[in-house]
Design a protein around this motif. Structure first.
Motif, PDB file in Angstrom:
ATOM      1  N   GLN A 112       2.241  17.708   2.191  1.00 11.08           N
ATOM      2  CA  GLN A 112       1.336  16.942   3.038  1.00 11.08           C
ATOM      3  C   GLN A 112       1.246  15.496   2.540  1.00 11.08           C
ATOM      4  OE1 GLN A 112      -0.052  18.465   5.763  1.00 11.08           O
ATOM      5  NE2 GLN A 112      -0.802  16.482   6.432  1.00 11.08           N
ATOM      6  N   ALA A 113       1.197  15.314   1.225  1.00 13.70           N
ATOM      7  CA  ALA A 113       1.170  13.963   0.655  1.00 13.70           C
ATOM      8  C   ALA A 113       2.413  13.187   1.086  1.00 13.70           C
ATOM      9  CB  ALA A 113       1.065  14.023  -0.866  1.00 13.70           C
ATOM     10  N   GLY A 114       3.578  13.831   1.017  1.00 14.86           N
ATOM     11  CA  GLY A 114       4.821  13.189   1.437  1.00 14.86           C
ATOM     12  C   GLY A 114       4.788  12.765   2.889  1.00 14.86           C
ATOM     13  N   HIS A 115       4.165  13.594   3.717  1.00 14.83           N
ATOM     14  CA  HIS A 115       4.039  13.253   5.138  1.00 14.83           C
ATOM     15  C   HIS A 115       3.187  11.992   5.317  1.00 14.83           C
ATOM     16  CE1 HIS A 115       3.503  13.499   9.430  1.00 14.83           C
ATOM     17  NE2 HIS A 115       2.187  13.548   9.259  1.00 14.83           N
ATOM     18  N   PHE A 116       2.092  11.896   4.585  1.00 15.58           N
ATOM     19  CA  PHE A 116       1.237  10.717   4.719  1.00 15.58           C
ATOM     20  C   PHE A 116       1.916   9.454   4.186  1.00 15.58           C
ATOM     21  CE2 PHE A 116      -2.297  13.812   5.180  1.00 15.58           C
ATOM     22  CZ  PHE A 116      -2.738  13.380   6.425  1.00 15.58           C
ATOM     23  N   VAL A 117       2.756   9.590   3.179  1.00 16.61           N
ATOM     24  CA  VAL A 117       3.529   8.437   2.704  1.00 16.61           C
ATOM     25  C   VAL A 117       4.479   7.984   3.813  1.00 16.61           C
ATOM     26  CG1 VAL A 117       5.165   7.566   0.988  1.00 16.61           C
ATOM     27  CG2 VAL A 117       3.343   9.137   0.288  1.00 16.61           C
ATOM     28  N   ALA A 118       5.120   8.936   4.473  1.00 17.86           N
ATOM     29  CA  ALA A 118       6.009   8.597   5.592  1.00 17.86           C
ATOM     30  C   ALA A 118       5.230   7.907   6.708  1.00 17.86           C
ATOM     31  CB  ALA A 118       6.709   9.847   6.112  1.00 17.86           C
ATOM     32  N   GLN A 119       4.017   8.365   6.959  1.00 20.67           N
ATOM     33  CA  GLN A 119       3.175   7.722   7.983  1.00 20.67           C
ATOM     34  C   GLN A 119       2.812   6.294   7.572  1.00 20.67           C
ATOM     35  OE1 GLN A 119       1.838   8.654  11.051  1.00 20.67           O
ATOM     36  NE2 GLN A 119       3.353  10.279  10.990  1.00 20.67           N
ATOM     37  N   ALA A 120       2.547   6.095   6.292  1.00 22.64           N
ATOM     38  CA  ALA A 120       2.239   4.744   5.800  1.00 22.64           C
ATOM     39  C   ALA A 120       3.449   3.826   5.979  1.00 22.64           C
ATOM     40  CB  ALA A 120       1.805   4.794   4.337  1.00 22.64           C
TER      41      ALA A 120
ATOM     42  N   PHE B 213       0.837  -1.201   0.000  1.00 22.28           N
ATOM     43  CA  PHE B 213       0.000   0.000   0.000  1.00 22.28           C
ATOM     44  C   PHE B 213       0.873   1.253   0.000  1.00 22.28           C
ATOM     45  CE2 PHE B 213      -3.266  -2.528   2.698  1.00 22.28           C
ATOM     46  CZ  PHE B 213      -3.724  -3.200   1.582  1.00 22.28           C
ATOM     47  N   ALA B 214       1.898   1.250   0.844  1.00 21.00           N
ATOM     48  CA  ALA B 214       2.796   2.405   0.929  1.00 21.00           C
ATOM     49  C   ALA B 214       3.585   2.582  -0.372  1.00 21.00           C
ATOM     50  CB  ALA B 214       3.743   2.247   2.120  1.00 21.00           C
TER      51      ALA B 214
ATOM     52  N   SER C 145      14.325   5.005  11.545  1.00 21.57           N
ATOM     53  CA  SER C 145      14.506   5.851  10.370  1.00 21.57           C
ATOM     54  C   SER C 145      13.166   6.355   9.843  1.00 21.57           C
ATOM     55  CB  SER C 145      15.246   5.070   9.283  1.00 21.57           C
ATOM     56  OG  SER C 145      15.453   5.866   8.149  1.00 21.57           O
ATOM     57  N   ALA C 146      12.169   5.478   9.816  1.00 22.84           N
ATOM     58  CA  ALA C 146      10.829   5.879   9.363  1.00 22.84           C
ATOM     59  C   ALA C 146      10.226   6.921  10.294  1.00 22.84           C
ATOM     60  CB  ALA C 146       9.924   4.658   9.264  1.00 22.84           C
ATOM     61  N   LYS C 147      10.458   6.768  11.603  1.00 21.58           N
ATOM     62  CA  LYS C 147       9.959   7.756  12.568  1.00 21.58           C
ATOM     63  C   LYS C 147      10.580   9.126  12.307  1.00 21.58           C
ATOM     64  CE  LYS C 147       8.898   4.872  16.572  1.00 21.58           C
ATOM     65  NZ  LYS C 147       9.269   4.545  17.960  1.00 21.58           N
ATOM     66  N   LYS C 148      11.886   9.145  12.070  1.00 25.85           N
ATOM     67  CA  LYS C 148      12.560  10.418  11.800  1.00 25.85           C
ATOM     68  C   LYS C 148      12.026  11.054  10.524  1.00 25.85           C
ATOM     69  CE  LYS C 148      16.839   9.331  14.217  1.00 25.85           C
ATOM     70  NZ  LYS C 148      18.257   9.004  14.098  1.00 25.85           N
ATOM     71  N   ALA C 149      11.809  10.250   9.501  1.00 26.43           N
ATOM     72  CA  ALA C 149      11.263  10.772   8.246  1.00 26.43           C
ATOM     73  C   ALA C 149       9.861  11.333   8.460  1.00 26.43           C
ATOM     74  CB  ALA C 149      11.234   9.674   7.183  1.00 26.43           C
ATOM     75  N   SER C 150       9.067  10.661   9.270  1.00 21.89           N
ATOM     76  CA  SER C 150       7.713  11.116   9.550  1.00 21.89           C
ATOM     77  C   SER C 150       7.720  12.451  10.292  1.00 21.89           C
ATOM     78  CB  SER C 150       6.965  10.061  10.370  1.00 21.89           C
ATOM     79  OG  SER C 150       5.692  10.527  10.709  1.00 21.89           O
ATOM     80  N   VAL C 151       8.576  12.551  11.301  1.00 20.57           N
ATOM     81  CA  VAL C 151       8.675  13.801  12.066  1.00 20.57           C
ATOM     82  C   VAL C 151       9.179  14.929  11.171  1.00 20.57           C
ATOM     83  CG1 VAL C 151       9.917  14.968  13.939  1.00 20.57           C
ATOM     84  CG2 VAL C 151       8.924  12.702  14.308  1.00 20.57           C
ATOM     85  N   ASP C 152      10.200  14.652  10.389  1.00 17.98           N
ATOM     86  CA  ASP C 152      10.746  15.685   9.498  1.00 17.98           C
ATOM     87  C   ASP C 152       9.714  16.138   8.473  1.00 17.98           C
ATOM     88  OD1 ASP C 152      13.133  15.530  10.848  1.00 17.98           O
ATOM     89  OD2 ASP C 152      14.184  14.421   9.275  1.00 17.98           O
ATOM     90  N   SER C 153       8.952  15.206   7.933  1.00 20.19           N
ATOM     91  CA  SER C 153       7.944  15.586   6.936  1.00 20.19           C
ATOM     92  C   SER C 153       6.813  16.368   7.587  1.00 20.19           C
ATOM     93  CB  SER C 153       7.398  14.356   6.207  1.00 20.19           C
ATOM     94  OG  SER C 153       6.674  13.512   7.080  1.00 20.19           O
ATOM     95  N   PHE C 154       6.502  16.069   8.836  1.00 15.88           N
ATOM     96  CA  PHE C 154       5.458  16.815   9.544  1.00 15.88           C
ATOM     97  C   PHE C 154       5.896  18.259   9.755  1.00 15.88           C
ATOM     98  CE2 PHE C 154       3.409  18.338  13.442  1.00 15.88           C
ATOM     99  CZ  PHE C 154       2.086  18.225  13.056  1.00 15.88           C
ATOM    100  N   THR C 155       7.148  18.458  10.136  1.00 15.44           N
ATOM    101  CA  THR C 155       7.612  19.822  10.377  1.00 15.44           C
ATOM    102  C   THR C 155       7.693  20.623   9.082  1.00 15.44           C
ATOM    103  OG1 THR C 155       9.937  19.144  10.296  1.00 15.44           O
ATOM    104  CG2 THR C 155       8.898  19.212  12.456  1.00 15.44           C
TER     105      THR C 155
END
Length: 148
Positions: A85-93, A28-29, A64-74
């Motif tokens: 925002q789309a990139g952030h949701f991909v990181a969350q996936a 899915f991701a 690593s995924a957590k860091k990417a998610s946090v960075d994309s959120f900021t």
């Protein structure tokens, strides 16, 4: 049994083993990966697809995924554009693919929902409205995964 609605979809995902959930969540991701520019996200998804991953490798990929998610959120701060925002949701996936099992959890469902949100953001960013065909694509991916 055809999967053509979210109720059946979520039930089928919940019936999978943790490893099965991780593998389908990665699919899915991966289906929305082009919406992220972060190499850590791609690496996390690739890791989630592996069936021979050690616990240490899983923990490193999760971190690593957590860091990417946090960075994309900021990056999505106050004046966020839909593409970020789309990139952030991909990181969350990607993060959902790697999270440890929790009682009652359904990480594949979480990955699916984040992937749908990523696709919705992409459609808004490109002026294509909010019609989202990602759910139907996910139903097909799960049916193929289950060989039904």
């Amino acid at each position: 049994m055809a999967i053509d609605n979210d109720n059946d979809f979520k039930t089928a995902l919940g019936d999978l083993s943790r490893a099965g959930q991780r593998l389908i969540a990665a699919r899915f991701a991966e289906n929305v990966l082009t919406l992220s520019q972060d190499a850590r996200v791609k690496s996390a998804i690739n890791s989630a697809r592996r069936t021979d991953m050690t616990e240490d490798e899983l923990a490193a990929a999760l971190q690593s995924a957590k860091k990417a998610s946090v960075d994309s959120f900021t990056q999505c701060g106050h004046e966020c554009d839909w593409s970020s925002q789309a990139g952030h949701f991909v990181a969350q996936a990607a993060l959902a693919c790697l999270k440890p099992a929790e009682p009652g959890g359904n990480p594949a469902w979480d990955a699916a929902m984040h992937a749908r949100m990523a696709r919705t953001c992409e459609r808004i960013a490109t002026g294509n409205g909010t019609d989202n065909t990602e759910a139907a694509a996910q139903y097909r991916m799960l049916a193929e995964f289950l060989n039904i």
